[in-house]
Motif scaffolding. Structure first.
Motif, PDB file in Angstrom:
ATOM      1  N   SER A  17     -38.897 -15.136  28.685  1.00 32.07           N
ATOM      2  CA  SER A  17     -39.077 -16.585  28.880  1.00 32.07           C
ATOM      3  C   SER A  17     -39.199 -17.378  27.568  1.00 32.07           C
ATOM      4  O   SER A  17     -38.685 -18.502  27.503  1.00 32.07           O
ATOM      5  CB  SER A  17     -40.242 -16.870  29.826  1.00 32.07           C
ATOM      6  OG  SER A  17     -41.380 -16.115  29.507  1.00 32.07           O
ATOM      7  N   LYS A  45     -43.019 -16.219  42.768  1.00 34.46           N
ATOM      8  CA  LYS A  45     -42.111 -17.067  41.981  1.00 34.46           C
ATOM      9  C   LYS A  45     -41.896 -18.414  42.660  1.00 34.46           C
ATOM     10  O   LYS A  45     -41.785 -19.446  42.000  1.00 34.46           O
ATOM     11  CB  LYS A  45     -40.758 -16.362  41.765  1.00 34.46           C
ATOM     12  CG  LYS A  45     -40.854 -15.133  40.873  1.00 34.46           C
ATOM     13  CD  LYS A  45     -41.096 -15.466  39.428  1.00 34.46           C
ATOM     14  CE  LYS A  45     -42.019 -14.498  38.682  1.00 34.46           C
ATOM     15  NZ  LYS A  45     -41.785 -13.086  38.894  1.00 34.46           N
ATOM     16  N   TYR A 104     -42.470 -21.990  40.830  1.00 32.18           N
ATOM     17  CA  TYR A 104     -41.468 -23.053  40.784  1.00 32.18           C
ATOM     18  C   TYR A 104     -42.051 -24.356  41.348  1.00 32.18           C
ATOM     19  O   TYR A 104     -41.796 -25.435  40.833  1.00 32.18           O
ATOM     20  CB  TYR A 104     -40.243 -22.668  41.611  1.00 32.18           C
ATOM     21  CG  TYR A 104     -39.238 -21.762  40.938  1.00 32.18           C
ATOM     22  CD1 TYR A 104     -39.615 -20.804  39.993  1.00 32.18           C
ATOM     23  CD2 TYR A 104     -37.887 -21.852  41.263  1.00 32.18           C
ATOM     24  CE1 TYR A 104     -38.674 -19.974  39.410  1.00 32.18           C
ATOM     25  CE2 TYR A 104     -36.941 -21.023  40.684  1.00 32.18           C
ATOM     26  CZ  TYR A 104     -37.339 -20.084  39.771  1.00 32.18           C
ATOM     27  OH  TYR A 104     -36.409 -19.262  39.203  1.00 32.18           O
ATOM     28  N   GLU A 129     -42.322 -27.767  39.398  1.00 27.75           N
ATOM     29  CA  GLU A 129     -41.667 -29.008  39.824  1.00 27.75           C
ATOM     30  C   GLU A 129     -42.629 -30.189  39.744  1.00 27.75           C
ATOM     31  O   GLU A 129     -42.276 -31.280  39.296  1.00 27.75           O
ATOM     32  CB  GLU A 129     -41.155 -28.852  41.262  1.00 27.75           C
ATOM     33  CG  GLU A 129     -40.414 -30.071  41.782  1.00 27.75           C
ATOM     34  CD  GLU A 129     -39.788 -29.806  43.152  1.00 27.75           C
ATOM     35  OE1 GLU A 129     -40.505 -29.306  44.042  1.00 27.75           O
ATOM     36  OE2 GLU A 129     -38.584 -30.070  43.309  1.00 27.75           O
ATOM     37  N   ALA A 132     -35.617 -30.876  34.558  1.00 29.79           N
ATOM     38  CA  ALA A 132     -35.241 -29.542  35.018  1.00 29.79           C
ATOM     39  C   ALA A 132     -36.345 -28.561  34.645  1.00 29.79           C
ATOM     40  O   ALA A 132     -37.146 -28.811  33.749  1.00 29.79           O
ATOM     41  CB  ALA A 132     -33.913 -29.103  34.395  1.00 29.79           C
ATOM     42  N   VAL A 133     -36.341 -27.428  35.363  1.00 22.56           N
ATOM     43  CA  VAL A 133     -37.258 -26.322  35.060  1.00 22.56           C
ATOM     44  C   VAL A 133     -36.432 -25.216  34.412  1.00 22.56           C
ATOM     45  O   VAL A 133     -35.283 -24.996  34.789  1.00 22.56           O
ATOM     46  CB  VAL A 133     -37.931 -25.827  36.365  1.00 22.56           C
ATOM     47  CG1 VAL A 133     -38.644 -24.495  36.140  1.00 22.56           C
ATOM     48  CG2 VAL A 133     -38.897 -26.882  36.891  1.00 22.56           C
ATOM     49  N   THR A 140     -36.329 -21.102  33.235  1.00 21.27           N
ATOM     50  CA  THR A 140     -36.962 -19.786  33.373  1.00 21.27           C
ATOM     51  C   THR A 140     -36.204 -18.736  32.562  1.00 21.27           C
ATOM     52  O   THR A 140     -35.079 -18.972  32.131  1.00 21.27           O
ATOM     53  CB  THR A 140     -36.990 -19.309  34.837  1.00 21.27           C
ATOM     54  OG1 THR A 140     -35.658 -18.945  35.214  1.00 21.27           O
ATOM     55  CG2 THR A 140     -37.523 -20.373  35.768  1.00 21.27           C
ATOM     56  N   SER A 162     -35.093 -20.312  44.326  1.00 22.00           N
ATOM     57  CA  SER A 162     -34.636 -21.667  43.993  1.00 22.00           C
ATOM     58  C   SER A 162     -34.809 -22.631  45.152  1.00 22.00           C
ATOM     59  O   SER A 162     -35.038 -23.826  44.947  1.00 22.00           O
ATOM     60  CB  SER A 162     -33.151 -21.658  43.597  1.00 22.00           C
ATOM     61  OG  SER A 162     -32.997 -21.148  42.302  1.00 22.00           O
ATOM     62  N   VAL A 188     -33.010 -25.765  38.435  1.00 24.91           N
ATOM     63  CA  VAL A 188     -33.610 -24.660  37.678  1.00 24.91           C
ATOM     64  C   VAL A 188     -32.558 -24.130  36.710  1.00 24.91           C
ATOM     65  O   VAL A 188     -31.481 -23.699  37.130  1.00 24.91           O
ATOM     66  CB  VAL A 188     -34.083 -23.530  38.617  1.00 24.91           C
ATOM     67  CG1 VAL A 188     -34.669 -22.379  37.807  1.00 24.91           C
ATOM     68  CG2 VAL A 188     -35.104 -24.061  39.623  1.00 24.91           C
ATOM     69  N   ARG A 206     -31.366 -21.440  33.844  1.00 29.30           N
ATOM     70  CA  ARG A 206     -31.665 -20.057  33.455  1.00 29.30           C
ATOM     71  C   ARG A 206     -30.731 -19.651  32.327  1.00 29.30           C
ATOM     72  O   ARG A 206     -29.722 -18.985  32.559  1.00 29.30           O
ATOM     73  CB  ARG A 206     -31.456 -19.133  34.648  1.00 29.30           C
ATOM     74  CG  ARG A 206     -32.305 -19.475  35.857  1.00 29.30           C
ATOM     75  CD  ARG A 206     -32.079 -18.470  36.968  1.00 29.30           C
ATOM     76  NE  ARG A 206     -32.986 -18.694  38.070  1.00 29.30           N
ATOM     77  CZ  ARG A 206     -32.679 -19.365  39.174  1.00 29.30           C
ATOM     78  NH1 ARG A 206     -31.480 -19.874  39.338  1.00 29.30           N
ATOM     79  NH2 ARG A 206     -33.583 -19.508  40.121  1.00 29.30           N
TER      80      ARG A 206
END
Ligand code: ATP
Ligand code: MG
Length: 382
Positions: free
Chosen positions: A181, A257, A261, A265, A275-276, A278, A297, A304, A306
């Motif tokens: 991460s 998870k 999330y 959020e 945005a998030v 990970t 998700s 999200v 990645r």
């Protein structure tokens, strides 16, 4: 003798005038912070740091948006003066090794760059007995003629690349302190996103090493940014224990998870993050199958991101070493209880929703986001 550090940036050159100006302003501001007290000037496509410090060049090369940096001597572009200065610069650096002269010229002059290369090359060979070797030289000497000035240098320090920090909007990165991460967060930082961090603290399921490791990782990340990073820590332990006691215990990691999330959020909204982010990588662990990622998700509406999704572990580790988070991330720390026996690898949204029934997950997420504590983490070396 006047010395500077030439700082080059690449991609910015491709933007529209307006966007470029904004990015240049940010880049210059970040360079000023990276090398405090040094005068900074600009020219089309590059920036000069007015210092003789080689360390300034190293520091500049770590600023997001920088393509390369070179400590250089500034001399006159008058032909004879340039040759004299070039000779004094090149002779001790070439010694008896094979060398190449790389000459470039911008502006109007009474000579061409090949004239400089030929005549300077002849003099250096005469003084050193060294051999000219254009393909694989042991030493490269660069001569850049620009208007009335010329720049002499022999080092091109590769920059970190990317776009100036904070020019692409804000994201919220879920950072555990593990290997993945922090790398994901860093890649977004390099790409110009401003990053706020959320750490979900599983204490009392883990001891204090786990939150400490997360803090240290964020401190390393902050050392790359021009400003402290905003780090939220949510007290996740009690809620996580409840989730892991769910009837459908094989769904534990997926439920965990989904809760992360959801909290992310909410914090993202508070931070104005769009945005998030990970550190998930396809198939790396049981919870990162495509099925499970899709089921995770679906718990949120926010996008999200990645950045590691298609990277191999070895590539991620190599990046972590370069960033400086690797040493922190491999410190012993425990991460909850580990996955349940036979964790689900083909989760579905329906199964997740069923497993969450009666757990009041939305309310718990509200509470966790509410209880999250914010600290500003600044970038000392870890
Ligand atoms: P990492 O190496 O980043 O810990 P991982 O490979 O161990 O990741 P998981 O534990 O499945 O993978 O976590 C997937 C992602 O969820 C992480 O990359 C991170 O973005 C986020 N995450 C996991 N644990 C936490 C935590 N305690 N706090 C915040 N985010 C977390
Ligand atoms: Mg982990």
């Amino acid at each position: 003798m006047e010395r500077v550090v030439i700082v080059r940036y690449s991609e910015l050159g491709l933007k529209s005038e307006q966007v470029r100006r904004r990015m240049e302003r940010a880049l210059i501001e970040h360079l000023r912070r990276a090398v405090p007290g040094v005068r900074v000037s600009r020219e089309r496509g590059r920036v000069y740091l007015h210092t003789s410090s080689e360390e300034a060049a190293e520091r500049a090369s770590r600023v997001f948006g920088v393509a390369s940096a070179s400590p250089a001597e500034v001399v006159s572009s008058e032909f004879e003066e340039l040759l004299r200065a070039g000779e004094e610069f090149a002779v001790p650096r070439v010694g008896r090794r094979s060398f190449a002269l790389r000459v470039r010229r911008v502006g109007t002059h009474g000579y061409r760059s090949t004239d400089v290369a030929k005549e300077l090359g002849r003099r250096v060979v005469e003084r050193t007995g060294a051999r000219v070797e254009l393909k694989n030289p042991e030493v490269e000497i660069f001569v850049e003629v620009r208007g009335e000035k010329a720049y002499l240098y022999d080092r091109v320090i590769r920059g970190v690349g990317g776009l100036p920090y904070g020019t692409q909007g804000r994201v919220l990165a879920l950072v555990s302190g593990g290997i993945d991460s922090p790398v994901a967060a860093w890649l977004m930082m390099r790409r110009g996103a401003e990053v706020s961090v959320l750490f979900m603290n599983p204490q009392p399921l883990v001891d204090e090493r786990t939150p400490r490791r997360a803090q240290q990782a964020v401190r390393v990340l902050a050392s790359w940014a021009p400003e402290p990073l905003r780090m939220y820590t949510a007290p996740y332990g009690e809620v996580l224990i409840r989730l892991l006691k769910a009837q459908d215990y094989r769904m534990g990691c997926v439920l965990c998870k989904r809760m992360m999330y959801r909290v992310a959020e909410r914090i993202a909204e508070r931070e104005g993050a769009l945005a998030v982010v990970t550190g998930e990588s396809l198939g790396q662990v049981a919870s990162q199958t495509l099925h499970n990622l899709a089921a995770i998700s679906a718990s949120v509406r926010i996008p999200v991101l990645r950045p590691l999704i298609a990277m191999d572990k070895e590539e991620i580790i190599a990046l972590a070493r370069r960033i400086g988070t690797y040493e922190v991330s491999v410190q012993p720390a425990n991460c909850c209880l580990g996955p349940p026996p036979k964790p689900v690898t083909r989760a579905s949204v329906e199964r997740a929703v069923r497993a969450e029934q009666g757990l009041e997950v939305e309310r718990l997420a509200d509470e966790l986001a509410e209880a999250a504590e914010l600290v500003e983490v600044s970038g000392e070396e870890a």
